[in-house]
Write a protein that holds these residues in place. Sequence first.
Motif, short mmCIF file in Angstrom:
data_model
loop_
_atom_site.label_atom_id
_atom_site.label_comp_id
_atom_site.label_asym_id
_atom_site.label_seq_id
_atom_site.Cartn_x
_atom_site.Cartn_y
_atom_site.Cartn_z
N VAL A 1 0.86 -1.18 0.00
CA VAL A 1 0.00 0.00 0.00
C VAL A 1 0.90 1.23 0.00
O VAL A 1 1.85 1.31 0.79
N GLY A 2 0.60 2.17 -0.88
CA GLY A 2 1.43 3.37 -0.91
C GLY A 2 0.94 4.37 -1.94
O GLY A 2 -0.10 4.17 -2.59
N ARG A 3 1.69 5.45 -2.08
CA ARG A 3 1.34 6.55 -3.00
C ARG A 3 2.19 6.43 -4.26
O ARG A 3 3.40 6.24 -4.21
N VAL A 4 1.53 6.54 -5.42
CA VAL A 4 2.24 6.43 -6.70
C VAL A 4 3.13 7.65 -6.91
O VAL A 4 2.68 8.79 -6.84
N ILE A 5 4.41 7.37 -7.16
CA ILE A 5 5.37 8.44 -7.47
C ILE A 5 5.51 8.60 -8.97
O ILE A 5 5.48 9.71 -9.50
N VAL A 55 6.47 3.43 -5.97
CA VAL A 55 5.46 3.62 -4.94
C VAL A 55 6.13 3.99 -3.62
O VAL A 55 7.06 3.31 -3.17
N ASP A 56 5.64 5.06 -3.02
CA ASP A 56 6.08 5.49 -1.69
C ASP A 56 5.22 4.75 -0.67
O ASP A 56 4.07 5.11 -0.42
N GLY A 57 5.74 3.67 -0.09
CA GLY A 57 4.94 2.76 0.71
C GLY A 57 4.66 3.25 2.11
O GLY A 57 5.42 4.03 2.70
N VAL A 58 3.54 2.76 2.69
CA VAL A 58 3.22 3.08 4.07
C VAL A 58 4.18 2.37 5.03
O VAL A 58 4.20 2.68 6.23
N ASP A 59 4.97 1.42 4.50
CA ASP A 59 5.97 0.75 5.32
C ASP A 59 7.24 1.56 5.46
O ASP A 59 8.24 1.09 6.02
N ASP A 90 7.50 -4.11 -10.83
CA ASP A 90 7.20 -4.51 -12.21
C ASP A 90 5.71 -4.83 -12.30
O ASP A 90 5.21 -5.71 -11.59
N ILE A 91 4.98 -4.12 -13.17
CA ILE A 91 3.53 -4.33 -13.28
C ILE A 91 3.15 -4.98 -14.60
O ILE A 91 1.97 -5.08 -14.93
N GLY A 92 4.13 -5.42 -15.39
CA GLY A 92 3.84 -6.18 -16.60
C GLY A 92 3.51 -5.30 -17.80
O GLY A 92 3.97 -4.17 -17.91
N ARG A 93 2.69 -5.86 -18.69
CA ARG A 93 2.35 -5.15 -19.93
C ARG A 93 1.50 -3.92 -19.62
O ARG A 93 0.70 -3.92 -18.69
N GLY A 94 1.68 -2.89 -20.45
CA GLY A 94 1.03 -1.62 -20.16
C GLY A 94 -0.48 -1.69 -20.08
O GLY A 94 -1.09 -1.12 -19.18
N ALA A 95 -1.12 -2.41 -21.04
CA ALA A 95 -2.57 -2.44 -21.08
C ALA A 95 -3.17 -3.29 -19.96
O ALA A 95 -4.37 -3.21 -19.70
N ALA A 96 -2.35 -4.10 -19.29
CA ALA A 96 -2.87 -5.01 -18.26
C ALA A 96 -3.19 -4.29 -16.96
O ALA A 96 -3.99 -4.79 -16.16
N THR A 97 -2.58 -3.13 -16.73
CA THR A 97 -2.80 -2.38 -15.49
C THR A 97 -3.27 -0.97 -15.83
O THR A 97 -2.60 -0.27 -16.59
N PRO A 98 -4.41 -0.54 -15.32
CA PRO A 98 -4.92 0.79 -15.67
C PRO A 98 -4.00 1.90 -15.18
O PRO A 98 -3.32 1.75 -14.15
N SER A 99 -3.99 2.99 -15.92
CA SER A 99 -3.18 4.14 -15.53
C SER A 99 -3.84 4.86 -14.35
O SER A 99 -5.07 4.97 -14.30
N VAL A 100 -3.03 5.33 -13.43
CA VAL A 100 -3.52 6.12 -12.31
C VAL A 100 -2.64 7.35 -12.17
O VAL A 100 -1.43 7.29 -12.45
N PRO A 101 -3.20 8.49 -11.77
CA PRO A 101 -2.41 9.71 -11.65
C PRO A 101 -1.35 9.58 -10.54
O PRO A 101 -1.53 8.84 -9.57
N GLU A 102 -0.28 10.32 -10.70
CA GLU A 102 0.72 10.40 -9.63
C GLU A 102 0.06 11.01 -8.40
O GLU A 102 -0.77 11.91 -8.50
N THR A 140 -7.50 11.16 -3.65
CA THR A 140 -7.40 12.37 -2.83
C THR A 140 -6.16 12.30 -1.97
O THR A 140 -5.80 11.24 -1.47
N SER A 141 -5.52 13.45 -1.78
CA SER A 141 -4.36 13.51 -0.90
C SER A 141 -4.74 13.00 0.49
O SER A 141 -5.82 13.31 1.00
N VAL A 142 -3.85 12.21 1.09
CA VAL A 142 -4.18 11.59 2.38
C VAL A 142 -4.45 12.64 3.44
O VAL A 142 -5.27 12.43 4.34
N ALA A 143 -3.83 13.81 3.34
CA ALA A 143 -4.07 14.86 4.33
C ALA A 143 -5.49 15.41 4.25
O ALA A 143 -6.02 15.93 5.23
N ASP A 144 -6.13 15.29 3.06
CA ASP A 144 -7.48 15.82 2.87
C ASP A 144 -8.56 14.81 3.22
O ASP A 144 -9.76 15.12 3.09
#
Length: 466
Positions: free
Chosen positions: A157-161, A177-181, A188-200, A304-308
């Motif tokens: 679990v973490g925030r996408v960098i 990923v900036d992890g909560v740990d 490695d997330i594999g082929r591009g189309a296999a994982t949806p894009s998410v904003p930084e 949403t930003s975790v602070a919000d």
Amino acid sequence: MLRGVDDRGDNLVIAREYISHGLRERASELVTLDLGPRIDHEIEARLRHDVDQERLTAIDRRLLRRMDAERIVAATDNDPFQQSVAAGRLRKLKAMDLAEDIGGGRYRLADGLEHTLRHMGERGDIIRLMQRELTARRLDRAGVEQVVSNNLSEPLVGRVIKRGFSDEHRDRHYLMVDGVDGRVHYVDIGRGAATPSVPEGTTVRIDPRAATVTQADRTVDAVARANGGHYSTDLHLRHDPTASEAFATSHVRRLEAMRRSGAGPERAADGSWTIPDDHLARAEAFAQRQQRDRPVTLSVLSRTSVADLAEKEAPTWLDRELAEGGGSAVRDVGYGREVRTALAARRQWLVEQQLADGDRSGFHYRDGALEGLRQRELRQAGERIGAGLGKRFEEARIGERIEGVIARRVDLESGSFAVVERSRDFTLVPWREVLDRNIGKAASGIMLADGISWQFGRGRLGPTIS
């Protein structure tokens, strides 16, 4: 070259030797024309630098060409400089446990030496990439561990960098990923189309995918074996009367995915399936191919930003953490520190709103608190969407028949929902992937606790008549 034909339209045939060495040599010649030949001093300085490198070098390639059938090579050379460079490199390989000193200036090179050194070089490149990205975003924290996870073994679990290409030729992608740990992960997330894009900045959960037969595969096989090699939703429900129609339909989606990949069974005109005797073996091979293309499953926890999130009038992923024990796996380092701060603020806000009682040691939600938050969020979203559509929002209830046009998808804090538009009003129902390719179509189904089993019309683009 890309089309595989020459200037006459015939098959393009390139000698294996030219692919292996000729292209490199031709490129070297072209660079030499522009920059001039490298002087001996530059060549020697480069070789001295390569002696201690933890990656595949020109010295290693020369040693690999000179080794015998038993992988033994000596550092002897007519050129004293080349001999000293080779001897130094062999000593470095021995220190890395990649070569064995058998005496007399001879060494036995380890099996897989080239692959190991290539992998080490790639890892070094990744670490340098991570350092650049962290520095550019001012996230370079002293003492924070950087982890390269080409094969993720546990949920993260973490925030996408950042998302980018790890191999453009094979269409392989990675996520930083900036992890909560408290660690920064390269995944490695594999082929591009296999994982949806998410904003930084999006908070995500990444789970490893197992390349094994699923319980759904075993259930399909059991139903088919009991029914002469045939499977259908009706046969499934007769085989297991406790199963719901939506649950049985999920097994059909699995069979459809296998069929589209060429590994699945045959579908009859009446919607039933002929399941071969080796169905489980085919299912395992299908899972392994899926795992190579999509080694992980990505779930969006919040955009949403975790602070919000502390005062968000909606059930958030922070609430799930609090309900499960207050985020015990969250370390007080890096992004984990931000999450800990947000958890404390969320806990206080919930108590002030009379949605929860107690403090950190005895914290618990009041009955219906999370469902109340979900209702608030849906009502607020309904008001916003209704203002744009000019229609009123009607909440979907369990057991209600939902009919209308799948207008679009909306992402809320509690999850993704489909806007189902009707003649005078609209409703919001939980989103499912099958709706992606059915936006704009008329659909109907019964609202159940575990979702809706949809039936689609013939692509009507206007609202239905209620």
